[in-house]
Design a protein around this motif. Structure first.
Motif, PDB file in Angstrom:
ATOM      1  N   LEU A  56      34.685  -7.151 -41.406  1.00 47.69           N
ATOM      2  CA  LEU A  56      35.381  -7.410 -40.413  1.00 47.69           C
ATOM      3  C   LEU A  56      35.923  -6.651 -39.487  1.00 47.69           C
ATOM      4  CD1 LEU A  56      36.637 -10.250 -40.181  1.00 47.69           C
ATOM      5  CD2 LEU A  56      38.934  -9.532 -41.338  1.00 47.69           C
ATOM      6  N   ASN A  57      36.135  -5.706 -39.829  1.00 43.92           N
ATOM      7  CA  ASN A  57      36.817  -4.275 -38.824  1.00 43.92           C
ATOM      8  C   ASN A  57      35.892  -3.994 -37.975  1.00 43.92           C
ATOM      9  OD1 ASN A  57      38.957  -2.915 -37.654  1.00 43.92           O
ATOM     10  ND2 ASN A  57      37.413  -1.215 -38.710  1.00 43.92           N
ATOM     11  N   SER A  58      35.291  -4.120 -38.762  1.00 45.04           N
ATOM     12  CA  SER A  58      33.644  -3.655 -37.443  1.00 45.04           C
ATOM     13  C   SER A  58      33.300  -4.542 -36.223  1.00 45.04           C
ATOM     14  CB  SER A  58      32.296  -3.033 -38.075  1.00 45.04           C
ATOM     15  OG  SER A  58      31.128  -1.917 -37.634  1.00 45.04           O
ATOM     16  N   PHE A  59      33.039  -5.139 -37.040  1.00 44.22           N
ATOM     17  CA  PHE A  59      32.452  -6.879 -35.734  1.00 44.22           C
ATOM     18  C   PHE A  59      33.824  -7.073 -34.916  1.00 44.22           C
ATOM     19  CE2 PHE A  59      29.180  -6.417 -38.494  1.00 44.22           C
ATOM     20  CZ  PHE A  59      27.822  -6.727 -37.865  1.00 44.22           C
ATOM     21  N   VAL A  60      35.247  -6.814 -35.505  1.00 47.09           N
ATOM     22  CA  VAL A  60      36.403  -7.006 -34.287  1.00 47.09           C
ATOM     23  C   VAL A  60      36.223  -6.014 -33.266  1.00 47.09           C
ATOM     24  CG1 VAL A  60      38.428  -6.829 -34.179  1.00 47.09           C
ATOM     25  CG2 VAL A  60      37.942  -8.451 -35.993  1.00 47.09           C
ATOM     26  N   CYS A  86      23.555   3.987 -30.001  1.00 46.25           N
ATOM     27  CA  CYS A  86      25.227   4.944 -29.982  1.00 46.25           C
ATOM     28  C   CYS A  86      25.654   2.881 -30.823  1.00 46.25           C
ATOM     29  CB  CYS A  86      25.142   4.740 -28.732  1.00 46.25           C
ATOM     30  SG  CYS A  86      27.227   5.245 -28.578  1.00 46.25           S
ATOM     31  N   VAL A  87      25.275   2.026 -30.832  1.00 48.44           N
ATOM     32  CA  VAL A  87      25.714   1.039 -31.185  1.00 48.44           C
ATOM     33  C   VAL A  87      25.873   0.684 -32.204  1.00 48.44           C
ATOM     34  CG1 VAL A  87      25.806  -2.113 -30.791  1.00 48.44           C
ATOM     35  CG2 VAL A  87      25.660  -0.371 -28.762  1.00 48.44           C
ATOM     36  N   ALA A  88      24.519   0.865 -33.022  1.00 51.01           N
ATOM     37  CA  ALA A  88      24.200   0.053 -33.871  1.00 51.01           C
ATOM     38  C   ALA A  88      24.945   1.669 -35.076  1.00 51.01           C
ATOM     39  CB  ALA A  88      23.120   1.307 -34.176  1.00 51.01           C
ATOM     40  N   GLN A  89      25.081   3.021 -34.497  1.00 47.96           N
ATOM     41  CA  GLN A  89      26.054   4.170 -35.531  1.00 47.96           C
ATOM     42  C   GLN A  89      26.985   3.177 -35.026  1.00 47.96           C
ATOM     43  OE1 GLN A  89      26.648   8.325 -33.544  1.00 47.96           O
ATOM     44  NE2 GLN A  89      25.523   9.167 -35.473  1.00 47.96           N
ATOM     45  N   LEU A  90      27.547   3.147 -34.548  1.00 48.11           N
ATOM     46  CA  LEU A  90      29.536   2.777 -34.259  1.00 48.11           C
ATOM     47  C   LEU A  90      29.074   1.940 -35.020  1.00 48.11           C
ATOM     48  CD1 LEU A  90      32.185   3.109 -33.053  1.00 48.11           C
ATOM     49  CD2 LEU A  90      31.350   1.433 -31.235  1.00 48.11           C
ATOM     50  N   TYR A  91      29.239   0.436 -35.621  1.00 49.09           N
ATOM     51  CA  TYR A  91      29.005  -0.560 -35.749  1.00 49.09           C
ATOM     52  C   TYR A  91      28.749   0.135 -37.941  1.00 49.09           C
ATOM     53  CZ  TYR A  91      28.659  -4.587 -33.086  1.00 49.09           C
ATOM     54  OH  TYR A  91      29.395  -5.447 -32.055  1.00 49.09           O
ATOM     55  N   ILE A  92      27.831   1.041 -38.014  1.00 52.61           N
ATOM     56  CA  ILE A  92      27.720   1.262 -39.001  1.00 52.61           C
ATOM     57  C   ILE A  92      29.113   2.318 -39.400  1.00 52.61           C
ATOM     58  CG2 ILE A  92      26.351   2.421 -40.931  1.00 52.61           C
ATOM     59  CD1 ILE A  92      23.464   1.331 -39.011  1.00 52.61           C
ATOM     60  N   TYR A  93      28.672   3.237 -38.662  1.00 52.92           N
ATOM     61  CA  TYR A  93      29.839   3.997 -38.915  1.00 52.92           C
ATOM     62  C   TYR A  93      31.078   3.382 -39.739  1.00 52.92           C
ATOM     63  CZ  TYR A  93      33.050   7.767 -37.764  1.00 52.92           C
ATOM     64  OH  TYR A  93      34.025   8.692 -37.986  1.00 52.92           O
ATOM     65  N   MET A  94      31.676   2.010 -38.441  1.00 49.60           N
ATOM     66  CA  MET A  94      32.652   1.408 -39.086  1.00 49.60           C
ATOM     67  C   MET A  94      32.723   0.960 -39.835  1.00 49.60           C
ATOM     68  SD  MET A  94      34.393   1.202 -35.181  1.00 49.60           S
ATOM     69  CE  MET A  94      36.134   0.604 -36.110  1.00 49.60           C
ATOM     70  N   ILE A  95      31.229  -0.333 -40.395  1.00 51.34           N
ATOM     71  CA  ILE A  95      30.989  -0.891 -41.689  1.00 51.34           C
ATOM     72  C   ILE A  95      31.495  -0.048 -43.236  1.00 51.34           C
ATOM     73  CG2 ILE A  95      29.726  -2.065 -43.362  1.00 51.34           C
ATOM     74  CD1 ILE A  95      28.229  -3.082 -40.529  1.00 51.34           C
ATOM     75  N   LEU A  96      31.061   1.505 -42.799  1.00 48.99           N
ATOM     76  CA  LEU A  96      30.756   1.972 -44.186  1.00 48.99           C
ATOM     77  C   LEU A  96      32.109   2.997 -44.195  1.00 48.99           C
ATOM     78  CD1 LEU A  96      27.390   3.819 -44.188  1.00 48.99           C
ATOM     79  CD2 LEU A  96      27.821   1.814 -46.040  1.00 48.99           C
ATOM     80  N   GLY A  97      32.835   2.841 -43.157  1.00 50.96           N
ATOM     81  CA  GLY A  97      34.414   3.687 -43.215  1.00 50.96           C
ATOM     82  C   GLY A  97      35.570   2.823 -43.690  1.00 50.96           C
TER      83      GLY A  97
END
Length: 308
Positions: free
Chosen positions: A154-158, A97-108
């Motif tokens: 930056l957005n994902s890691f914040v 779930c964490v991986a999906q959230l990070y990847i999804y937000m980075i790419l979006g």
């Protein structure tokens, strides 16, 4: 403390569309078809933009990056979604779930900025055609794409750590088909006003700022097109921009509705279908939008397939 951490790392249940079992089978077939289209269409554009010398231009460099983003964006969601739709098992591990959230937000987030970069490329092509190759030199193109990716990271890691650190009081049911930020924030059993305000501020920066730049670019393009005397010239300029404008409308229209509204007015069912649209349908039709009226891509495709 150790026991609390263990409980917080339990698998999540992705509720998805489980309240409508009949719909799940239809959605499985629908999503599988669109996923195959996404894989074939975007892989073809990436291969063509690399292998065909005629497509070694800034426009196709950016388009290749967009196709790569769409490919990864959809792949970060669809396999898990198809698995959950097909069987009774609806779980996703905590780390998944964490991986999906990070990847999804980075790419979006990266895609939001990249679409603004592509509109600048179209502005230079239409408004400064004689200086196009000088302005849009390879180094600048690489720098612009790098900025887009840095904004996404930056957005994902914040936002992701803030979202995952919220107390959930043992709640494990995510009322969505993926680990998406609004759905995870809605699960929290503490005050989320600060996190929501921060998410809204970042949403404005990453959605409305690029969108404003896109609208400014197209305002200047429209003014330049109206000054063109010949109908053929106007048509050529319109064709240069229409594909990108269509993609921008589809992507931004749904994503702004999703992320720039208060959590209490967020309709979960409506949110699920909108998310399906911009994560699965849009990436599959982007290659079609860009290639249907594009002679260069059609020519490169025929060459790749060995047709004269």
């Amino acid at each position: 403390m150790g026991r609390r951490n263990d409980s917080s790392l339990q698998a999540f249940i992705l509720v998805g569309f489980s309240d409508r079992p009949g719909l799940e089978r239809i959605l499985f077939a629908f999503i599988l078809v669109f996923y195959i289209l996404t894989l074939v269409g975007n892989t073809a554009i990436i291969l063509l933009s690399i292998t065909d010398a005629r497509l070694h231009t800034p426009m196709y460099f950016f388009l290749g990056n967009l196709s790569f983003l769409d490919l990864c964006f959809t792949t970060s969601i669809v396999p898990q979604l198809l698995w959950n739709l097909w069987g009774p098992e609806k779980t996703i591990t905590y780390h998944g779930c964490v991986a999906q959230l990070y990847i999804y937000m980075i790419l979006g987030s990266t895609e939001c900025v990249l679409l603004a970069v592509m509109s600048y490329d179209r502005y230079v092509a239409v408004c400064r055609p004689l200086h196009y190759t000088v302005v849009m030199h390879p180094r600048l193109c690489l720098q612009l794409v790098t900025v887009a990716w840095l904004c996404g990271f930056l957005n994902s890691f914040v936002m992701c750590p803030q979202t995952m650190q919220l107390s959930r009081c043992g709640r494990l049911r995510v009322d969505h088909f993926l680990c998406e930020m609004p759905a995870l924030i809605a699960m929290a059993c503490e005050d989320t006003m600060l996190v929501e305000a921060f998410a809204f501020a970042l949403g404005v920066a990453l959605l409305l700022v690029p969108l404003s730049l896109i609208l400014i670019s197209y305002g200047m393009i429209a003014a330049a097109v109206l000054r063109i005397k010949s109908a053929a010239g106007r048509k050529k300029a319109f064709n240069t921009c229409s594909s990108h404008l269509t993609v921008v409308s589809l992507f931004y229209g749904t994503i702004i509705y999703m992320y720039l509204q208060p959590a209490n007015s967020y309709s979960q069912d409506q949110g699920k279908f909108l998310t399906l649209f911009y994560t699965i349908v849009t990436p599959s039709i982007n290659p079609l939008i860009y290639t249907l009226r594009n002679k260069d891509v059609k020519g490169a495709m025929k060459k790749l397939l060995g047709k004269k």
